[in-house]
Design an enzyme around this catalytic site. Structure first.
Site, PDB file in Angstrom:
ATOM      1  N   LYS A 195       0.840  -1.207   0.000  1.00 48.51           N
ATOM      2  CA  LYS A 195       0.000   0.000   0.000  1.00 48.51           C
ATOM      3  C   LYS A 195       0.867   1.246   0.000  1.00 48.51           C
ATOM      4  O   LYS A 195       0.621   2.200  -0.741  1.00 48.51           O
ATOM      5  CB  LYS A 195      -0.938  -0.015   1.228  1.00 48.51           C
ATOM      6  CG  LYS A 195      -2.046  -1.063   1.118  1.00 48.51           C
ATOM      7  CD  LYS A 195      -2.771  -1.321   2.440  1.00 48.51           C
ATOM      8  CE  LYS A 195      -3.752  -2.483   2.291  1.00 48.51           C
ATOM      9  NZ  LYS A 195      -4.406  -2.874   3.544  1.00 48.51           N
ATOM     10  N   GLN A 220      -4.131  -1.088   9.772  1.00 49.23           N
ATOM     11  CA  GLN A 220      -4.169  -2.462   9.269  1.00 49.23           C
ATOM     12  C   GLN A 220      -4.763  -3.391  10.321  1.00 49.23           C
ATOM     13  O   GLN A 220      -4.385  -3.355  11.496  1.00 49.23           O
ATOM     14  CB  GLN A 220      -2.741  -2.911   8.883  1.00 49.23           C
ATOM     15  CG  GLN A 220      -2.671  -4.269   8.215  1.00 49.23           C
ATOM     16  CD  GLN A 220      -3.329  -4.317   6.831  1.00 49.23           C
ATOM     17  OE1 GLN A 220      -3.434  -3.308   6.138  1.00 49.23           O
ATOM     18  NE2 GLN A 220      -3.771  -5.484   6.431  1.00 49.23           N
ATOM     19  N   ASP A 271     -11.005   2.967   4.618  1.00 46.38           N
ATOM     20  CA  ASP A 271     -11.465   1.572   4.623  1.00 46.38           C
ATOM     21  C   ASP A 271     -12.976   1.489   4.820  1.00 46.38           C
ATOM     22  O   ASP A 271     -13.546   0.396   4.759  1.00 46.38           O
ATOM     23  CB  ASP A 271     -10.823   0.820   5.796  1.00 46.38           C
ATOM     24  CG  ASP A 271      -9.597   0.038   5.393  1.00 46.38           C
ATOM     25  OD1 ASP A 271      -9.544  -0.416   4.241  1.00 46.38           O
ATOM     26  OD2 ASP A 271      -8.710  -0.113   6.239  1.00 46.38           O
TER      27      ASP A 271
HETATM   28  N1  GUN Z   1      -6.647  -6.555   6.693  1.00 49.94           N
HETATM   29  C1  GUN Z   1      -6.924  -7.317   5.615  1.00 49.94           C
HETATM   30  N2  GUN Z   1      -7.462  -6.562   4.635  1.00 49.94           N
HETATM   31  C2  GUN Z   1      -7.537  -5.299   5.103  1.00 49.94           C
HETATM   32  C3  GUN Z   1      -8.003  -4.070   4.567  1.00 49.94           C
HETATM   33  O1  GUN Z   1      -8.491  -3.967   3.438  1.00 49.94           O
HETATM   34  N3  GUN Z   1      -7.903  -2.996   5.385  1.00 49.94           N
HETATM   35  C4  GUN Z   1      -7.406  -3.068   6.636  1.00 49.94           C
HETATM   36  N4  GUN Z   1      -7.357  -1.969   7.362  1.00 49.94           N
HETATM   37  N5  GUN Z   1      -6.966  -4.181   7.167  1.00 49.94           N
HETATM   38  C5  GUN Z   1      -7.026  -5.295   6.409  1.00 49.94           C
END
Ligand code: GUN
Length: 295
Positions: A54, A98, A121
């Site tokens: 990311k 995350q 998110d």
């Molecule tokens: N853990 C697994 N996929 C994601 C995601 O798309 N966003 C976040 N914040 N954590 C994750």
């Protein structure tokens, strides 16, 4: 018959080009550089890889990237103070914490400390509620990526039977809302559902987000159905190495499906570009600029 392989990597690359071009214009015309903050707690290897990807993508398309890394035993208050500081920082437009967090931390308290305008998110109650109301600007990244792939490979999905297996806040629930908004007939299934194979066999669109390697078998797939595999599972091979597999028994299901996403190279690549798209939307929205559309 062998189904078409849905090339998420190619679709993601095309979208990424458009986002990079839009970002360059935003920066040169309005002096606005979108900023994305990533917060990683602990050292889970999978989370480390996701967050690194990311950050790398954000930098490559011209965003400012801010990263906060905290030890697995960080105190709740310290994590909250970081999230609050990022929420108050005008150069940060999107914040991604995350997940999952270590067990001693309260995920809901972290989401409550997050400015919903920066919740790229779409996990805060405000953004989840806006999605339910059909008024959301920020929609969870993986469900958005899945919808873009469905649009590209199926066109109009009005009246199609869609089954979503998995009911998480991050994927299953928002995915079902988006499918519903696109006029599909949606069934949500989960670990307590009865007769998953029977439910799956009715689906024109079969979406698996369970987190169990190769759980969905080929004889669950209606011939010609579009199969979307959201799982990313790390499994050991017979020679002691590791490989990534999805929630669907891909090789066998491919022979029955009309189209199917591979793992890796399917949904995952779309998630990251949708995160960048959300950051772009958040940056424009926070600066009273028109929101990017039809990227
Ligand atoms: N853990 C697994 N996929 C994601 C995601 O798309 N966003 C976040 N914040 N954590 C994750």
């Amino acid at each position: 018959m062998t189904g078409r392989v849905i090339d998420g990597k190619a679709s993601a690359a095309a979208l990424r080009e458009k986002i990079a071009a839009y970002t360059a214009e935003l920066t040169s015309k309005h002096g606005l550089q979108p900023g994305l903050a990533t917060v990683l707690v602990g050292s889970d290897p999978a989370s480390e890889v996701y967050v690194r990807n990311k950050r790398k993508t954000a930098e490559a398309i011209g965003f400012k990237s801010v990263h906060v890394e905290l030890p697995a035993d960080v105190a709740q208050d310290e994590l909250l103070s970081h999230v609050k500081a990022l929420s108050a920082d005008p150069s940060v437009h999107g914040i991604l914490v995350q997940l999952p967090l270590p067990k001693h931390l309260d995920e809901n308290a972290v989401l409550d400390a997050l400015d919903p305008a920066k919740d790229v998110d779409a996990l805060t109650p405000k953004n989840a509620g806006l999605l339910l109301s059909g008024r959301a600007h920020l929609v969870s990244c993986t469900p958005s990526g899945v919808m873009l792939l469905l649009k590209e490979y199926m066109g109009d999905i009005t009246g199609k039977e869609a089954l979503v297996i998995g009911r998480s806040l991050l994927f299953g629930k928002p995915a079902a809302q988006l499918l519903l908004a696109a006029n599909a007939t949606v069934t949500m299934a989960h670990s307590r559902s009865k007769d998953l194979p029977g439910l799956a066999r009715r689906a024109d669109i079969l979406v698996a987000a369970i987190g169990k390697p190769e759980f969905v078998k080929a004889d669950w797939v209606k011939p010609g159905a579009v199969v979307i595999d959201v799982g990313i599972n790390r499994v050991e091979t017979s020679d002691g190495k590791y490989k990534l597999v999805g929630d669907v028994d891909y090789d066998a299901a491919k022979e029955v499906a009309g189209a199917i996403t591979p793992v890796p190279g399917g949904v995952g690549a779309m998630t990251i570009v949708c995160l960048m798209h959300n950051t772009l939307i958040a940056a424009c929205s926070q600066n009273n600029l028109p929101l990017p559309t039809a990227l």
